[in-house]
Design an enzyme around this catalytic site. Structure first.
Site, PDB file in Angstrom:
ATOM      1  N   CYS A  17       0.848  -1.185   0.000  1.00 40.55           N
ATOM      2  CA  CYS A  17       0.000   0.000   0.000  1.00 40.55           C
ATOM      3  C   CYS A  17       0.883   1.235   0.000  1.00 40.55           C
ATOM      4  O   CYS A  17       2.098   1.148   0.241  1.00 40.55           O
ATOM      5  CB  CYS A  17      -0.930   0.004   1.206  1.00 40.55           C
ATOM      6  SG  CYS A  17      -0.036   0.105   2.774  1.00 40.55           S
ATOM      7  N   CYS A  20       3.458   1.846   2.770  1.00 38.96           N
ATOM      8  CA  CYS A  20       4.774   1.206   2.686  1.00 38.96           C
ATOM      9  C   CYS A  20       5.785   2.157   2.057  1.00 38.96           C
ATOM     10  O   CYS A  20       6.922   2.285   2.528  1.00 38.96           O
ATOM     11  CB  CYS A  20       4.690  -0.077   1.862  1.00 38.96           C
ATOM     12  SG  CYS A  20       3.601  -1.349   2.547  1.00 38.96           S
ATOM     13  N   CYS A  88      -2.721 -11.207 -34.645  1.00 36.10           N
ATOM     14  CA  CYS A  88      -3.531 -12.156 -33.887  1.00 36.10           C
ATOM     15  C   CYS A  88      -2.688 -12.861 -32.832  1.00 36.10           C
ATOM     16  O   CYS A  88      -1.498 -12.589 -32.677  1.00 36.10           O
ATOM     17  CB  CYS A  88      -4.206 -13.170 -34.806  1.00 36.10           C
ATOM     18  SG  CYS A  88      -3.059 -14.291 -35.624  1.00 36.10           S
ATOM     19  N   ASP A 471     -28.318   6.500  -8.655  1.00 35.17           N
ATOM     20  CA  ASP A 471     -28.245   7.491  -7.597  1.00 35.17           C
ATOM     21  C   ASP A 471     -29.196   8.624  -7.989  1.00 35.17           C
ATOM     22  O   ASP A 471     -29.533   8.772  -9.159  1.00 35.17           O
ATOM     23  CB  ASP A 471     -26.807   8.004  -7.476  1.00 35.17           C
ATOM     24  CG  ASP A 471     -26.685   9.127  -6.474  1.00 35.17           C
ATOM     25  OD1 ASP A 471     -27.258   9.007  -5.385  1.00 35.17           O
ATOM     26  OD2 ASP A 471     -26.029  10.135  -6.800  1.00 35.17           O
TER      27      ASP A 471
END
Length: 736
Positions: A17, A20, A88, A471
């Protein structure tokens, strides 16, 4: 005497996170001789300045002591290559085979839609030239992105097309000669050989490169089939197979180019240069040299090169390329403009707010380019299928050629011929190309209309929606509520009521708060200083106003504090039945009064709800923290099913989870930030009016860039049309 600092760049592994990163920075900046230590959590990169090279060891020890991995990255670079003919999954496999064992390679990303290869590598151990050489060994021509291309050389631009045309001409002439002469002579065979060589050169080169690196693709199958046809003296059929397969690859490449062109068209929306204003002097400079805070001038009719805010001028701006709005929007000082929009008849001076790599348009392009990582289920199926399909076909062809002659004494020539036929007709190229082209075309079409679908999986999910929850504020309503009436109570004057309300709302950006503040300002009521301010999520706020504890919030807050009276309940009911939201203001002893606020319904909202029902959406609801009366009044106007009111953020999540259990595929439409938990709980989160809002771009699965609800039915129709095309493609490819 100055000391020359040493720069150090390292990769930090194991960070969970941003905290850190902050912790590592704090520890390193506290070590002697180490300054300017910065850790970027997103890129896992540490940069620091050292007084002496010897302090690098102390830095590494400190990082490892904290429990993280650290590796030197002084020579770590990111190189972007354009790979020709990468159309591809088979070419993608070749790239993976070519690069996987290279020393100095950290990782790489392949984007078929842009034909780009991004390589993170150590430039000292693995220079770009070595990467290009490795790709050339598997038959892929790569160049550094942005490097001059040999566009003037006809063969390099159209070599495959020209060789395919030549093969077609040789085959046609050979067949005509065969019909005229009646038998296959040396001239006909010579023409067939020319057709095989001209049309099959690209095929054979890729096929041999693939098998040499342990891959088995369609090019190899075709090469085997052609060689087998020559062995059994089927010269005309070998030439025809080569021509048809080469033609199919040309058409496949053209289909991919069309999809890529749709993305490139977005890239070309913003001009490459801007007119920078410094000391009243106009200078034309490249957009990547413009810094945040610079002022640029956009003349009438010009495209806007960068995001920013207008500081001088007035004009109508066509934002359709970004937001999908069909009508130009009037803009004046203080308004935001977006890169790619088109200025109208006025001149605008704009202060730049985002660099060229960080504009709203750049975010859109980046998300579309990366959309292949969020693969649609149909595309994921095709990718898995194609990996096992090719070797399975080769094994099946071998069994068809050998088992009947060995077990049933059948003709080897007949069954060998049939095995070759299987190799030819079983080519899955059409299947492999059936999904990515349709998906990227759909994504680009949506972006041009102001709808950003963040990946194939979300494009597919949008077409399967069975229920949608909206909402209310800012989504179904305009989002600019206004105070309709004030009801002072308990010997409180309107000025006193507004004074307390305005004071409590000074720290809020909520639309209801802004409506109260505007209303108080109109009546020359000023706010008082607050102390001990507390936000009460889902209920309201409280603070000391002029030394007295005061409250502002919804019915629930005052019920919990035991301040509601029968008289208040009656007044609340009357206002809520009119579709108004009532804000209650009080102190720790009594209610001081009510403020009734109403927000206008969007004019297009009812039509959108009707169209969604017509599209087969089984259930449409509204989730709001507003009161029951307001919710039902607005729902009645719009034809919405059973709205849910007085919901906390956690309640919205629960409501969405219940809808998912009932209907399976559920969309949640909100602003992309406030409704993020509910969006995350839905199968498809839809952010509305998100142009310029980084958080909304990152939060939602589908982003409606403009403030236009009609884009939602469009997005669902686009999704269903794209899915229909994909299903047709897969059905035809497998059916043949």
């Amino acid at each position: 005497m100055s000391i020359e600092k040493q720069s150090l760049v390292c990769h930090i592994g194991g960070m969970d996170c941003p905290d850190c990163a902050s912790k590592i920075e704090k520890v390193l900046n506290g070590l002697p001789g180490i300054t300017a230590a910065q850790v970027d959590f997103a890129s896992e990169t540490l940069s620091a300045q050292l007084d002496t090279p010897q302090q690098a060891d102390a830095l590494r020890r400190a990082v490892r002591t904290l429990g993280y991995d650290i590796t030197d990255q002084s020579n770590r670079v990111s190189s972007v290559l354009e790979v020709q003919g990468m159309d591809c999954a088979e070419e993608k496999t070749l790239v993976e085979k070519a690069l996987k064992d290279l020393s100095g390679l950290e990782r790489f990303e392949i984007n078929l839609m842009t034909a780009r290869l991004t390589v993170i590598h150590d430039s000292a151990t693995l220079p770009v030239a070595q990467i290009i050489t490795a790709l050339a060994d598997v038959g892929l021509r790569a160049t550094t992105f942005g490097a001059p291309t040999a566009s003037g050389k006809l063969w390099q631009r159209h070599g495959r097309l020209l060789s395919t045309i030549a093969a077609g001409v040789f085959v046609a002439v050979g067949l005509v000669l065969h019909l005229l002469v009646g038998q296959e002579g040396v001239w006909e065979k010579s023409l067939y050989v020319l057709a095989i060589v001209s049309g099959g050169w690209f095929i054979a080169r890729k096929g041999v490169a693939a098998i040499r690196h342990g891959a088995m693709d369609m090019n190899f199958l075709m090469t085997v089939a052609v060689i087998g046809a020559l062995i059994i003296d089927a010269w005309d059929e070998a030439a025809m197979v080569v021509f048809l397969f080469a033609l199919a690859q040309v058409l496949e490449g053209r289909a991919m180019d069309r999809a890529r062109h749709a993305v490139r068209a977005l890239m070309n929306l913003a001009p490459p240069v801007a007119l920078r204003i410094q000391d009243d002097t106009e200078t034309t400079v490249a957009v990547d040299q413009i810094q945040i805070g610079d002022v640029i001038r956009i003349r009438p009719g010009e495209k806007i090169p960068l995001d920013g805010a207008i500081i001088d001028g007035r004009s109508a701006v066509n934002q359709a390329p970004i937001t999908g709005e069909s009508v130009p929007v009037d803009k004046a000082a203080g308004d935001t403009v977006f890169a790619g929009a088109i200025n109208g008849s006025g001149s605008l001076d704009v202060r730049v707010s985002h660099k060229s790599t960080d504009t709203t348009l750049a975010h859109i392009i980046h998300l579309i380019e990366q959309a292949q990582s969020a693969r649609a289920p149909a595309q994921a199926f095709v990718d898995r299928f194609s990996k096992i399909y090719t070797p399975a076909v080769l094994v099946l062809a071998a069994l068809i050629a050998l088992l009947p002659p060995l077990l049933f004494d059948q003709s080897l020539a007949d069954w060998f011929y049939r095995a070759l036929v299987l190799l030819v007709i079983a080519c899955p190229c059409a299947l492999v190309i059936s999904t990515p082209v349709a998906i990227v075309s759909g994504l680009a079409r949506g972006a041009r209309a102001g709808v950003l679908l963040k990946g194939g999986v979300h494009l597919e999910n949008a077409g399967h929606l069975k229920a949608i929850a909206f909402d209310k504020t800012g989504t179904l309503t305009i989002g600019r509520p206004e105070v309709q009436t004030t009801i002072p109570l308990n010997n409180t004057s309107e000025a006193e009521l507004l004074g307390v309300a305005a004071s409590l709302e000074t720290r809020s950006e909520h639309p209801l708060a802004l409506a109260i503040l505007d209303y108080a300002k109109e009546r020359n009521v000023s706010a008082s200083k607050l102390e001990d301010f507390q936000a009460l999520p889902g209920r309201g706020v409280e603070a000391l106003v002029d030394g007295q504890r005061c409250l502002l919030g919804n019915h629930r807050l005052f019920e919990e504090r035991g301040l509601c009276t029968a008289e208040t309940e009656i007044m609340l009911g009357e206002q809520e039945r009119q579709g108004q939201t009532v804000v209650i203001v009080g102190n720790d002893r009594q209610i001081l009064g009510l403020i009734a606020i109403a927000d206008s319904v969007r004019p297009e909202a009812r039509g959108v709800v009707t169209r969604l029902h017509q599209l087969g959406i089984a259930h449409i609801t509204m989730l709001t923290g507003d009161n029951q009366g307001t919710a039902w009044a607005i729902a009645g106007q719009l034809g919405i099913d059973s709205p849910k009111a007085e919901l906390l953020p956690a309640d919205k999540v629960t409501a969405i989870q219940q809808l998912v259990q009932r209907f399976g595929q559920v969309g949640m439409v909100g602003d992309g930030v406030n409704d993020a938990p509910a969006m995350a709980a839905a199968t498809t989160g839809i952010a509305m009016g998100a142009a310029g809002t980084d958080a909304a771009l990152e939060t939602a699965d589908v982003v409606l860039m403009g403030d236009d609800l009609t884009r939602l039915p469009f997005a669902i129709r686009l999704s269903r049309t794209t899915l229909s095309v994909i299903r047709s493609n897969i059905t035809l490819a497998l059916g043949l």
